[in-house]
Design an enzyme around this catalytic site. Sequence first.
Site, PDB file in Angstrom:
ATOM      1  N   HIS A 183      10.641 -23.594   9.192  1.00  0.00           N
ATOM      2  CA  HIS A 183       9.621 -24.272  10.008  1.00  0.00           C
ATOM      3  C   HIS A 183       8.211 -24.136   9.441  1.00  0.00           C
ATOM      4  O   HIS A 183       7.420 -25.066   9.546  1.00  0.00           O
ATOM      5  CB  HIS A 183       9.621 -23.704  11.434  1.00  0.00           C
ATOM      6  N   ARG A 212       7.805 -33.194  11.410  1.00  0.00           N
ATOM      7  CA  ARG A 212       7.022 -32.480  12.428  1.00  0.00           C
ATOM      8  C   ARG A 212       6.558 -31.118  11.908  1.00  0.00           C
ATOM      9  O   ARG A 212       5.450 -30.682  12.221  1.00  0.00           O
ATOM     10  CB  ARG A 212       7.800 -32.359  13.738  1.00  0.00           C
ATOM     11  N   HIS A 213       7.381 -30.502  11.079  1.00  0.00           N
ATOM     12  CA  HIS A 213       6.976 -29.197  10.537  1.00  0.00           C
ATOM     13  C   HIS A 213       5.883 -29.368   9.482  1.00  0.00           C
ATOM     14  O   HIS A 213       4.922 -28.600   9.437  1.00  0.00           O
ATOM     15  CB  HIS A 213       8.183 -28.467   9.949  1.00  0.00           C
ATOM     16  N   CYS A 235       3.048  -3.043   4.031  1.00  0.00           N
ATOM     17  CA  CYS A 235       2.221  -1.877   4.360  1.00  0.00           C
ATOM     18  C   CYS A 235       2.986  -1.096   5.430  1.00  0.00           C
ATOM     19  O   CYS A 235       4.187  -1.331   5.606  1.00  0.00           O
ATOM     20  CB  CYS A 235       0.801  -2.270   4.775  1.00  0.00           C
ATOM     21  N   GLY A 236       2.338  -0.189   6.120  1.00  0.00           N
ATOM     22  CA  GLY A 236       3.070   0.627   7.099  1.00  0.00           C
ATOM     23  C   GLY A 236       3.723  -0.229   8.161  1.00  0.00           C
ATOM     24  O   GLY A 236       4.920  -0.101   8.442  1.00  0.00           O
ATOM     25  N   THR A 237       2.946  -1.126   8.750  1.00  0.00           N
ATOM     26  CA  THR A 237       3.477  -2.014   9.789  1.00  0.00           C
ATOM     27  C   THR A 237       3.694  -3.443   9.297  1.00  0.00           C
ATOM     28  O   THR A 237       4.369  -4.222   9.969  1.00  0.00           O
ATOM     29  CB  THR A 237       2.477  -2.104  10.961  1.00  0.00           C
ATOM     30  N   GLY A 238       3.064  -3.789   8.195  1.00  0.00           N
ATOM     31  CA  GLY A 238       3.054  -5.182   7.725  1.00  0.00           C
ATOM     32  C   GLY A 238       1.903  -5.980   8.333  1.00  0.00           C
ATOM     33  O   GLY A 238       1.642  -7.112   7.922  1.00  0.00           O
ATOM     34  N   ILE A 239       1.203  -5.383   9.286  1.00  0.00           N
ATOM     35  CA  ILE A 239       0.159  -6.133  10.008  1.00  0.00           C
ATOM     36  C   ILE A 239      -1.104  -6.290   9.152  1.00  0.00           C
ATOM     37  O   ILE A 239      -1.568  -7.408   8.904  1.00  0.00           O
ATOM     38  CB  ILE A 239      -0.176  -5.440  11.354  1.00  0.00           C
ATOM     39  N   GLY A 240      -1.651  -5.172   8.695  1.00  0.00           N
ATOM     40  CA  GLY A 240      -2.913  -5.249   7.958  1.00  0.00           C
ATOM     41  C   GLY A 240      -2.801  -6.100   6.707  1.00  0.00           C
ATOM     42  O   GLY A 240      -3.659  -6.949   6.431  1.00  0.00           O
ATOM     43  N   ASP A 253       0.865  -1.175   0.000  1.00  0.00           N
ATOM     44  CA  ASP A 253       0.000   0.000   0.000  1.00  0.00           C
ATOM     45  C   ASP A 253       0.911   1.237   0.000  1.00  0.00           C
ATOM     46  O   ASP A 253       2.136   1.120  -0.164  1.00  0.00           O
ATOM     47  CB  ASP A 253      -1.008  -0.035   1.171  1.00  0.00           C
ATOM     48  N   HIS A 254       0.324   2.402   0.198  1.00  0.00           N
ATOM     49  CA  HIS A 254       1.119   3.641   0.194  1.00  0.00           C
ATOM     50  C   HIS A 254       2.164   3.646   1.310  1.00  0.00           C
ATOM     51  O   HIS A 254       3.250   4.183   1.135  1.00  0.00           O
ATOM     52  CB  HIS A 254       0.195   4.859   0.319  1.00  0.00           C
TER      53      HIS A 254
HETATM   54  C1  RB5 Z   1      -1.964   2.993   6.372  1.00  0.00           C
HETATM   55  O1  RB5 Z   1      -1.965   4.245   6.967  1.00  0.00           O
HETATM   56  C2  RB5 Z   1      -1.609   1.928   7.403  1.00  0.00           C
HETATM   57  O2  RB5 Z   1      -2.698   1.730   8.258  1.00  0.00           O
HETATM   58  C3  RB5 Z   1      -1.242   0.641   6.711  1.00  0.00           C
HETATM   59  O3  RB5 Z   1      -0.151   0.868   5.877  1.00  0.00           O
HETATM   60  C4  RB5 Z   1      -0.828  -0.518   7.602  1.00  0.00           C
HETATM   61  O4  RB5 Z   1       0.155  -0.144   8.516  1.00  0.00           O
HETATM   62  C5  RB5 Z   1      -1.925  -1.281   8.228  1.00  0.00           C
HETATM   63  O5  RB5 Z   1      -1.734  -2.307   8.883  1.00  0.00           O
END
Ligand code: RB5
Length: 149
Positions: A97, A132-133, A64-69, A7-8
Site C-alpha cells: 500500500h 488509489r495507493h 534503533c532500540g525501538t525503531g522510532i527515533g 545505532d547501538h
Molecule cells: C538509544 O538509547 C535509544 O534511544 C534509541 O536506540 C532509539 O530507541 C530511539 O528511538
Amino acid sequence: MIAIGSDHGGYELKEVIKSYLDSEKIPYKDLGTYSVESVDYSDIGVLVAKAVTSGECHLGIIICGTGIGISIAANKVPGIRAALCTDSYMARMAKEHNNANVLALGGRVLGAGLALEIVKTFIDTPFSQENRHQNRIDKIKTIEEQYRG
Ligand code: RB5
C-alpha cells in the site's frame, strides 16, 4: 543493493540481519554503526536514507532500540517512506500500500526470528501499483514539496 544501518540499540539485530542477507546472497551496504558504543540514531538514519534517495540502494533497513527515533529521522529526507514494522502483516502492507522504501525495526522490541520474518516479507512483497495507493503516495510527495525549506 540494500542499505542497512543501526545505532547501538539496533547493532545486535543488524548483525543478525546481515547474516540472513549473506545466507540469501542478497547484496547490502552496511553504513554502521560498527559496535555497541553509543551513537546518535539520527546520523545513521540519514546515511541510510541518502543511500536510498541517491539510487545507490533500492531499499533501506534501519534499526534503533525501538525503531522510532531512526524512522523519524529517515522520514525527514524527501523521498523516503520509512515504515516501522512490528509484524509481517505491517511489512507486507508497508510495501503493497505505501511502497515503503525503508524498513525500520526495534532491536530492543523484536526477537530475531520475528525480525527476520519481517525483513523477508518486506524484501519479497511488491508494491500493488493500484491507482488509489499511488495517488495517496503522490499526495505525500506534494506535502513534502509544500514544506520543503
Ligand atoms: C538509544 O538509547 C535509544 O534511544 C534509541 O536506540 C532509539 O530507541 C530511539 O528511538
